[in-house]
Design an enzyme around this catalytic site. Structure first.
Site, mmCIF file in Angstrom:
data_model
loop_
_atom_site.group_PDB
_atom_site.id
_atom_site.type_symbol
_atom_site.label_atom_id
_atom_site.label_comp_id
_atom_site.label_asym_id
_atom_site.label_seq_id
_atom_site.Cartn_x
_atom_site.Cartn_y
_atom_site.Cartn_z
ATOM 1 N N ASP A 1 35.329 35.099 42.029
ATOM 2 C CA ASP A 1 36.706 34.629 41.475
ATOM 3 C C ASP A 1 36.684 33.032 41.182
ATOM 4 O O ASP A 1 36.124 32.233 42.080
ATOM 5 C CB ASP A 1 37.809 35.170 41.893
ATOM 6 N N GLU B 1 39.062 35.701 46.493
ATOM 7 C CA GLU B 1 38.912 34.446 47.704
ATOM 8 C C GLU B 1 39.951 33.588 47.147
ATOM 9 O O GLU B 1 40.751 32.861 48.195
ATOM 10 C CB GLU B 1 37.618 33.618 47.438
#
Length: 480
Positions: free
Chosen positions: A79, A146
């Site tokens: 991400d 994350e």
């Protein structure tokens, strides 16, 4: 569209990074980019596994003759932070990034670039797709979520991994090897305020602050970048008869707020006084803010408001924002002064229809050192009658200066580039700390090319650091 001057070498790495920039991948919406990686793995004939959190592991057999070498984990997150400037129309859920190359840097047009950590992902995939790379058996770990709290790593199933050596490619300064990272935690605060009708004679305004640099609340916290919420609270203290109606500052716990908007009403006939005050405070800020924040602007425009807080609660809310701690709280006694041991970020302040929401996070190497800071924040919450919700924390990665993997990396760097790298820890929440807590036997080393402005629209990747980063990664895999 790929820029005509987009970098070309190393070919596999740059090709995959470009594909990553064209696939939207906000946190918790990584399915499309994860499928891109899976498709590449299946095309190459490699097995893969998913855990319940959506984390992906690709299993790659060793190169011929390397079957007896220990398995190596290469770890990255899929991400990216999704931040743009106010004047940029961009939907991070559907739109590809628009790339640009200037003065040796790759960036995106007024949005985050996602080199954090897309470049590391691209390097891991390049290892898989480049037949010239010699390597032991590999486990490519791609985590999710994350950037919004390390959720993928926190919920990762460690039984998917067998390796005891791990290369994390999520740090942002070339010629540096990282062997430690901060842990962290945070809070959500809430409170309800009563509102009163706005008199027909009242002046109503919207004040917008923009032009700050913003940035990563871990690796950039020592730069003393301004916090938009703090500055707005200071600017509003010169408004006569202030009554707050709404506040919108910040986007995420790990981003230093770079802009914000406040709606308020005040005594009639106050416009000239307010504008004079705003000009004055802006000039005061420019005398001490870092150069990166010298683009700060304050824009005042009329608004239509039906209800707002009373003057007492409005001042009390400004007091809360002013008193709330933000920034570096302690520095390392062993490392250079830019390594922060303890910090806190006043990340989000939101007031809508009398409902206040505040989000803050703190980072630490030693959790005991954070206790006085935690106590002071919770005392502040009690004093201002705030409801408190504690965010789940995550562990740090304590530096191990005797790591065999570190020594091998240092020796290789010296041999390849003629100098030993700097050995550092990072004041940010790398997933290494969490993964180390789940696999205590793993020896970890983290490195990457140079990235600046991560978590902000000024994020950029220094192109000439990518080639040596890639050569170092290839040679390290060849020798492990």
């Amino acid at each position: 569209m790929m820029p005509a001057n987009y970098p070309r070498q190393p070919a596999h790495l740059w090709e995959h990074f470009y594909r990553f920039t064209q696939i939207p991948r906000p946190s918790r919406q990584e399915a499309a980019v994860r499928q891109y990686v899976i498709d590449l793995a299946e095309k190459a004939g490699h097995q893969h596994a998913l855990d319940e959190a959506g984390n992906l592991v690709i299993y790659i057999p060793a190169s011929p003759g390397r079957e007896d070498s220990p398995t190596v984990i290469i770890q990255n997150h899929l991400d990216m932070v999704t931040v743009k400037t106010a004047d940029r129309e961009h939907d991070f859920e559907t739109d590809p990034l628009s790339l640009q190359v200037e003065d040796g840097w790759l960036s995106a047009d007024r949005t985050t670039l996602g080199a954090d950590n897309g470049l590391g992902c691209a390097a891991a995939i390049a290892v898989m797709t480049d037949p010239e790379v010699s390597h032991p058996a590999l486990e490519l770990l791609f985590t999710v979520d994350e950037e919004t709290g390390l959720g993928g790593a926190l919920n990762f199933d460690p039984s998917l991994l067998s390796g005891t050596l791990m290369l994390n490619l999520d740090t942002e300064d070339w010629n540096e090897l990282y062997i430690g990272c901060a842990g962290g935690a945070g809070w959500h605060f809430a409170r309800s305020f009563s509102q009163e009708a706005v008199a027909a004679t009242a002046e109503c305004w919207q004040l917008t602050l923009r032009g700050l640099a913003g940035g990563h609340s871990g690796v950039q916290i020592h730069e003393q970048l301004a916090n938009a919420g703090k500055l707005l609270a200071e600017a509003l203290r010169g408004v006569p008869g202030l009554r707050l109606a709404s506040i919108e500052v910040g986007i995420a716990h790990n981003v230093i707020p770079r802009e914000g908007t406040v709606s308020f009403c005040c005594e009639p006939g106050s416009e000239a006084r307010i504008r004079e005050h705003l000009d004055k405070v802006r000039q005061q800020w420019l005398a001490y803010l870092p150069p990166a924040d010298h683009g700060v602007e304050l824009a005042l425009c009329p608004a239509q408001l039906a209800a707002a807080l009373d003057p007492v609660d409005s001042l009390r809310l400004l007091d809360l924002i002013s008193l709330f701690p933000h920034g570096a709280q302690a520095y390392s006694l062993e490392q250079p002064a830019d390594l922060v041991d303890l910090s806190i970020n006043l990340a989000v302040v939101r007031l809508q229809q009398g409902e206040l929401f505040i989000e803050s996070s703190y980072r630490f190497f030693n959790p005991d050192q954070s206790l006085p800071l935690q106590n002071s924040v919770l005392a502040l919450a009690r004093a201002f009658d705030l409801e408190v919700e504690v965010d789940v924390g995550y562990p740090g990665w304590q530096p191990d200066f005797s790591s065999p993997l570190l020594e091998q990396g240092c020796e290789l760097h010296q041999r390849m580039f003629g100098e030993r790298p700097a050995i550092k820890a990072i004041h940010a929440g790398l997933e290494c700390g969490i993964l180390k807590s789940k696999k205590p036997d793993v020896d970890i080393l983290s490195f990457g090319p140079t990235i600046r402005g991560a978590h902000s629209p000024s994020e950029r990747l220094r192109i000439d650091t990518v080639e040596p980063f890639w050569q170092f990664l290839k040679q390290l895999l060849a020798e492990l």
